[in-house]
Design an enzyme around this catalytic site. Structure first.
Site, PDB file in Angstrom:
ATOM      1  N   LYS A 130      40.171  72.882  24.773  1.00 13.92           N
ATOM      2  CA  LYS A 130      40.835  71.572  24.759  1.00 13.92           C
ATOM      3  C   LYS A 130      41.482  71.270  26.116  1.00 13.92           C
ATOM      4  CE  LYS A 130      45.034  71.577  22.683  1.00 13.92           C
ATOM      5  NZ  LYS A 130      46.086  71.151  23.590  1.00 13.92           N
ATOM      6  N   LEU A 159      52.827  80.908  25.289  1.00 13.30           N
ATOM      7  CA  LEU A 159      52.556  81.998  24.346  1.00 13.30           C
ATOM      8  C   LEU A 159      51.092  82.001  23.906  1.00 13.30           C
ATOM      9  CD1 LEU A 159      52.198  80.706  21.263  1.00 13.30           C
ATOM     10  CD2 LEU A 159      54.672  80.580  21.363  1.00 13.30           C
ATOM     11  N   ARG A 160      50.630  83.166  23.488  1.00 17.70           N
ATOM     12  CA  ARG A 160      49.271  83.302  22.947  1.00 17.70           C
ATOM     13  C   ARG A 160      49.341  83.473  21.448  1.00 17.70           C
ATOM     14  NH1 ARG A 160      48.199  88.601  26.158  1.00 17.70           N
ATOM     15  NH2 ARG A 160      50.403  88.635  25.640  1.00 17.70           N
ATOM     16  N   GLU A 161      48.360  82.984  20.742  1.00 14.29           N
ATOM     17  CA  GLU A 161      48.298  83.229  19.304  1.00 14.29           C
ATOM     18  C   GLU A 161      48.010  84.711  19.081  1.00 14.29           C
ATOM     19  OE1 GLU A 161      45.878  80.449  17.103  1.00 14.29           O
ATOM     20  OE2 GLU A 161      46.707  78.805  18.277  1.00 14.29           O
ATOM     21  N   CYS A 164      43.356  76.180  22.584  1.00 13.74           N
ATOM     22  CA  CYS A 164      43.900  75.774  23.892  1.00 13.74           C
ATOM     23  C   CYS A 164      42.891  75.718  25.032  1.00 13.74           C
ATOM     24  CB  CYS A 164      45.044  76.700  24.263  1.00 13.74           C
ATOM     25  SG  CYS A 164      46.471  76.474  23.197  1.00 13.74           S
ATOM     26  N   THR A 216      51.294  70.447  24.856  1.00 20.82           N
ATOM     27  CA  THR A 216      50.571  70.396  26.128  1.00 20.82           C
ATOM     28  C   THR A 216      49.957  69.013  26.285  1.00 20.82           C
ATOM     29  OG1 THR A 216      50.065  72.746  25.883  1.00 20.82           O
ATOM     30  CG2 THR A 216      48.716  71.508  27.455  1.00 20.82           C
TER      31      THR A 216
HETATM   32  N1  LIG Z   1      48.635  77.339  19.618  1.00 19.82           N
HETATM   33  C1  LIG Z   1      49.004  77.887  20.774  1.00 19.82           C
HETATM   34  O1  LIG Z   1      48.829  79.069  21.023  1.00 19.82           O
HETATM   35  C2  LIG Z   1      49.673  77.038  21.831  1.00 19.82           C
HETATM   36  C3  LIG Z   1      50.292  77.658  22.930  1.00 19.82           C
HETATM   37  C4  LIG Z   1      50.894  76.874  23.907  1.00 19.82           C
HETATM   38  C5  LIG Z   1      50.910  75.498  23.779  1.00 19.82           C
HETATM   39  N2  LIG Z   1      50.312  74.913  22.702  1.00 19.82           N
HETATM   40  C6  LIG Z   1      50.386  73.453  22.565  1.00 19.82           C
HETATM   41  O2  LIG Z   1      51.445  73.168  21.642  1.00 19.82           O
HETATM   42  C7  LIG Z   1      51.105  72.022  20.856  1.00 19.82           C
HETATM   43  C8  LIG Z   1      51.156  72.373  19.377  1.00 19.82           C
HETATM   44  O3  LIG Z   1      50.152  73.316  19.131  1.00 19.82           O
HETATM   45  P1  LIG Z   1      50.054  74.125  17.739  1.00 19.82           P
HETATM   46  O4  LIG Z   1      48.917  75.056  17.892  1.00 19.82           O
HETATM   47  O5  LIG Z   1      51.400  74.655  17.392  1.00 19.82           O
HETATM   48  O6  LIG Z   1      49.681  72.914  16.752  1.00 19.82           O
HETATM   49  P2  LIG Z   1      49.412  72.970  15.180  1.00 19.82           P
HETATM   50  O7  LIG Z   1      48.290  72.061  14.920  1.00 19.82           O
HETATM   51  O8  LIG Z   1      49.366  74.403  14.736  1.00 19.82           O
HETATM   52  O9  LIG Z   1      50.761  72.361  14.552  1.00 19.82           O
HETATM   53  C9  LIG Z   1      51.163  71.026  14.685  1.00 19.82           C
HETATM   54  C10 LIG Z   1      52.094  70.683  13.511  1.00 19.82           C
HETATM   55  O10 LIG Z   1      52.591  69.354  13.710  1.00 19.82           O
HETATM   56  C11 LIG Z   1      52.711  68.722  12.444  1.00 19.82           C
HETATM   57  N3  LIG Z   1      52.826  67.279  12.645  1.00 19.82           N
HETATM   58  C12 LIG Z   1      51.864  66.384  12.982  1.00 19.82           C
HETATM   59  N4  LIG Z   1      52.405  65.155  13.094  1.00 19.82           N
HETATM   60  C13 LIG Z   1      53.736  65.260  12.834  1.00 19.82           C
HETATM   61  C14 LIG Z   1      54.828  64.347  12.816  1.00 19.82           C
HETATM   62  N5  LIG Z   1      54.686  63.062  13.097  1.00 19.82           N
HETATM   63  N6  LIG Z   1      56.054  64.835  12.509  1.00 19.82           N
HETATM   64  C15 LIG Z   1      56.242  66.148  12.213  1.00 19.82           C
HETATM   65  N7  LIG Z   1      55.245  67.057  12.233  1.00 19.82           N
HETATM   66  C16 LIG Z   1      54.015  66.612  12.538  1.00 19.82           C
HETATM   67  C17 LIG Z   1      51.466  69.189  11.701  1.00 19.82           C
HETATM   68  O11 LIG Z   1      51.619  69.027  10.305  1.00 19.82           O
HETATM   69  C18 LIG Z   1      51.382  70.667  12.146  1.00 19.82           C
HETATM   70  O12 LIG Z   1      52.067  71.515  11.241  1.00 19.82           O
HETATM   71  C19 LIG Z   1      49.732  71.550  21.370  1.00 19.82           C
HETATM   72  O13 LIG Z   1      49.913  70.553  22.338  1.00 19.82           O
HETATM   73  C20 LIG Z   1      49.152  72.798  21.985  1.00 19.82           C
HETATM   74  O14 LIG Z   1      48.221  72.511  23.011  1.00 19.82           O
HETATM   75  C21 LIG Z   1      49.701  75.649  21.715  1.00 19.82           C
HETATM   76  O1  LIG Z   2      39.319  88.925  28.936  1.00 17.22           O
HETATM   77  C1  LIG Z   2      39.281  88.064  28.044  1.00 17.22           C
HETATM   78  C2  LIG Z   2      40.448  87.489  27.489  1.00 17.22           C
HETATM   79  C3  LIG Z   2      40.316  86.522  26.502  1.00 17.22           C
HETATM   80  N1  LIG Z   2      39.084  86.137  26.065  1.00 17.22           N
HETATM   81  C4  LIG Z   2      38.963  85.077  25.040  1.00 17.22           C
HETATM   82  O2  LIG Z   2      39.719  83.950  25.479  1.00 17.22           O
HETATM   83  C5  LIG Z   2      40.198  83.220  24.359  1.00 17.22           C
HETATM   84  C6  LIG Z   2      41.672  82.923  24.513  1.00 17.22           C
HETATM   85  O3  LIG Z   2      42.413  84.118  24.422  1.00 17.22           O
HETATM   86  P1  LIG Z   2      43.988  84.180  24.684  1.00 17.22           P
HETATM   87  O4  LIG Z   2      44.294  83.555  25.979  1.00 17.22           O
HETATM   88  O5  LIG Z   2      44.430  85.570  24.476  1.00 17.22           O
HETATM   89  O6  LIG Z   2      44.531  83.311  23.464  1.00 17.22           O
HETATM   90  P2  LIG Z   2      45.279  81.907  23.272  1.00 17.22           P
HETATM   91  O7  LIG Z   2      46.184  82.090  22.111  1.00 17.22           O
HETATM   92  O8  LIG Z   2      44.269  80.821  23.236  1.00 17.22           O
HETATM   93  O9  LIG Z   2      46.225  81.722  24.567  1.00 17.22           O
HETATM   94  C7  LIG Z   2      45.874  80.888  25.682  1.00 17.22           C
HETATM   95  O10 LIG Z   2      46.153  79.536  25.385  1.00 17.22           O
HETATM   96  C8  LIG Z   2      47.547  79.292  25.041  1.00 17.22           C
HETATM   97  C9  LIG Z   2      47.665  77.830  24.653  1.00 17.22           C
HETATM   98  O11 LIG Z   2      47.741  76.981  25.747  1.00 17.22           O
HETATM   99  C10 LIG Z   2      48.416  79.660  26.232  1.00 17.22           C
HETATM  100  O12 LIG Z   2      49.788  79.379  25.924  1.00 17.22           O
HETATM  101  C11 LIG Z   2      48.209  81.124  26.577  1.00 17.22           C
HETATM  102  O13 LIG Z   2      48.985  81.452  27.741  1.00 17.22           O
HETATM  103  C12 LIG Z   2      46.724  81.342  26.860  1.00 17.22           C
HETATM  104  O14 LIG Z   2      46.480  82.736  27.122  1.00 17.22           O
HETATM  105  C13 LIG Z   2      39.850  84.059  23.118  1.00 17.22           C
HETATM  106  O15 LIG Z   2      38.684  83.527  22.501  1.00 17.22           O
HETATM  107  C14 LIG Z   2      39.554  85.437  23.692  1.00 17.22           C
HETATM  108  O16 LIG Z   2      38.632  86.166  22.898  1.00 17.22           O
HETATM  109  C15 LIG Z   2      37.940  86.701  26.598  1.00 17.22           C
HETATM  110  O17 LIG Z   2      36.818  86.346  26.229  1.00 17.22           O
HETATM  111  N2  LIG Z   2      38.067  87.657  27.575  1.00 17.22           N
END
Ligand SMILES: NC(=O)c1ccc[n+]([C@@H]2O[C@H](COP(=O)([O-])OP(=O)(O)OC[C@H]3O[C@@H](n4cnc5c(N)ncnc54)[C@H](O)[C@@H]3O)[C@@H](O)[C@H]2O)c1
Ligand SMILES: O=c1ccn([C@@H]2O[C@H](COP(=O)(O)OP(=O)(O)O[C@H]3O[C@H](CO)[C@@H](O)[C@H](O)[C@H]3O)[C@@H](O)[C@H]2O)c(=O)[nH]1
Length: 432
Positions: free
Chosen positions: A271, A157-159, A268, A124
């Site tokens: 940030k 996706l959501r964690e 997310c 992102t």
């Molecule tokens: N975590 C989420 O739910 C989520 C969802 C949607 C989008 N995103 C976005 O996706 C991106 C990644 O998020 P994440 O949570 O998977 O990150 P993360 O911190 O879990 O993982 C990043 C990985 O990149 C590796 N890395 C760093 N520099 C590197 C390099 N030069 N070469 C190879 N590997 C390297 C790190 O060792 C780490 O394992 C972010 O921009 C985030 O905003 C995250």
């Molecule tokens: O009704 C609600 C729903 C969520 N939360 C909180 O909101 C935060 C984020 O929750 P959730 O969105 O389920 O988790 P993330 O894994 O952070 O996912 C968000 O962030 C990701 C990274 O960008 C996106 O890809 C997803 O679509 C977006 O939902 C957490 O602290 C939750 O406890 C609340 O307080 N109330």
């Protein structure tokens, strides 16, 4: 297709495993040797339901991990799934992603003849930041810059539900600059598109990324509005959940993301909303509603602790914090609401004992064993405590009952509306 996924965190590992499941040949690249070793053992380097099983099935056949960029050019496309963390001013640190883009460029600089390669940003990143990544890639590529195309494919996706979200997306967004790049992404995702009927959004790379930010900003603001209204309900002596459940029946509003409480955390929302505010300011626009969403969120932990203060002076007392992860189903504690809660309790002079089913080790990197205690169960955390604060809505907390009897003072302050009110405890919540 033959695909590289650079970055094996929550997004990269899920992407790699799910693409392998779709039949593609995947090389997962990460600079962290322990991450690579874990994946090659067929295990996930992080807690994400379903990921271990997928890796166990595909590692060694369609998926392998490496720290080496050497064979990158053998693939058809390379995803960048590197973290884009916040700086203290709210802007994103493009350092790791730019460094990876340059390394990818260098690895592809040997591309010869009429071979082409597509580099896809999954991370992102704000639209203005994309130019930095393009430049870093071009620097690495040198003379063959023309042989590589650039695209974005933001991830929603959501964690905690990453695998099932990836398999059932609400939408798939392709940000491309040419028909051939779009065709490559459509071919890659064809099995998913056919099995899910997900709507496809076809646009340019910058718009695709703004869609991602707008999506997260909308959801975070929706929760903050629910929290603002929840605070009003509480002051009126009314049940916020009863109110918002009815409000959510309006199709124009929708029932999701209306759960008020201690606020949003995670890697997310904080940030991304801050990065969007920062980028908007840079081009001369102050976004007041987004700023208010952050302010409401920042206040909720202190509002929760004020409820505890009404019942106990916690100085010198043991206080349990139930839940350390930013949400259930994950071991991620990035921006978890448990962090400001623990800080507030420590400022009050409390002895904090934290418990989480999976996030203890990750929280140990934030608060060491000398700063707070970690318990092996909710029961152990509650024993002898003069108050309990609930930061995460893990299902197991809903089943707590006689465990509260061992508290020195059974005051339970629920930030997630997960604890059953029962005789023998003093229950407080932000929402009723
Ligand atoms: N975590 C989420 O739910 C989520 C969802 C949607 C989008 N995103 C976005 O996706 C991106 C990644 O998020 P994440 O949570 O998977 O990150 P993360 O911190 O879990 O993982 C990043 C990985 O990149 C590796 N890395 C760093 N520099 C590197 C390099 N030069 N070469 C190879 N590997 C390297 C790190 O060792 C780490 O394992 C972010 O921009 C985030 O905003 C995250
Ligand atoms: O009704 C609600 C729903 C969520 N939360 C909180 O909101 C935060 C984020 O929750 P959730 O969105 O389920 O988790 P993330 O894994 O952070 O996912 C968000 O962030 C990701 C990274 O960008 C996106 O890809 C997803 O679509 C977006 O939902 C957490 O602290 C939750 O406890 C609340 O307080 N109330």
């Amino acid at each position: 297709m033959n695909v590289n996924v650079v970055g094996s965190g929550y997004v990269g590992t899920t992407l790699a495993a799910c693409l392998a499941e779709m039949g593609h040949e995947i090389t997962a690249i990460d600079i962290d040797e322990s991450v690579v070793a874990t994946i090659n053992e067929g295990r996930a380097p992080l807690h994400e339901p379903g990921l271990d099983e997928l890796l166990a099935e595909h590692v060694g056949t369609r998926l392998q991990a490496t720290t080496s960029y050497a064979d990158l050019a053998d693939a058809d496309l390379t995803f960048l799934a590197i973290g884009t963390p916040s700086r203290s001013d709210g802007s994103i640190d493009l350092g790791p992603l730019s460094a990876a883009a340059e390394m990818v460029g260098e690895a592809l600089s040997g591309l010869g003849g009429d071979r082409e390669h597509l580099v896809v940003v999954k991370s992102t990143i704000t639209p203005p930041g994309l130019d930095r990544v393009r430049e870093a890639l071009a620097t690495g590529l040198g003379d063959v810059a023309g042989a590589v195309e650039f695209a974005t494919n933001p991830e929603f996706l959501r964690e905690g539900t990453a695998v099932s979200d990836f398999r059932n997306p609400d939408k798939i967004v392709f940000g491309t600059e040419s028909a051939s790049a779009l065709a490559t992404l459509e071919e890659l995702y064809a099995p998913l598109i056919e099995s899910t009927d997900s709507p496809i959004v076809r646009t340019d790379p910058e718009t695709a990324m703004l869609i991602k930010y707008a999506n997260n900003a909308f959801l975070a603001t929706k929760i903050s509005l629910a929290n603002d209204l929840g605070n009003v309900s509480k002051e009126f002596g009314l049940d916020a959940y009863e109110v918002m459940e009815a409000v959510g029946l309006d199709d124009r509003i929708g029932e999701q993301f209306l759960r008020s409480g201690v606020g949003w955390g995670g890697s997310c929302f904080p940030k991304d909303v801050n990065a969007l505010i920062f980028s908007a300011r840079e081009v001369g626009y102050e976004p007041p509603l987004l700023e208010a969403a952050v302010e409401v969120n920042d206040r909720q932990p202190e509002r929760l602790l004020a409820l505890l203060d009404e019942h106990v002076d916690v100085a010198g007392e043991r206080v349990a914090v139930l839940g350390l992860a930013f949400k259930p189903g994950t071991d991620d504690v990035r921006n978890s609401r448990a962090i400001p809660l623990i800080e507030g309790l420590l400022e009050r002079g409390a002895t904090v004992v934290g418990y989480d089913p999976v996030a203890t080790e990750t929280m140990r990197e934030v608060f060491s064993d000398t700063e707070i205690e970690y318990a092996d169960s909710a029961e152990d955390a509650l024993a002898g405590a003069s108050g309990a604060v609930v930061a995460t809505d893990w299902d197991e907390f809903a089943a707590l009952d006689s465990e509260f009897d061992a508290m020195a003072e059974p005051v339970v302050v629920d930030g997630r509306r997960i604890i059953e009110r029962r005789e023998g405890i003093t229950y407080e919540g932000l929402t009723w």
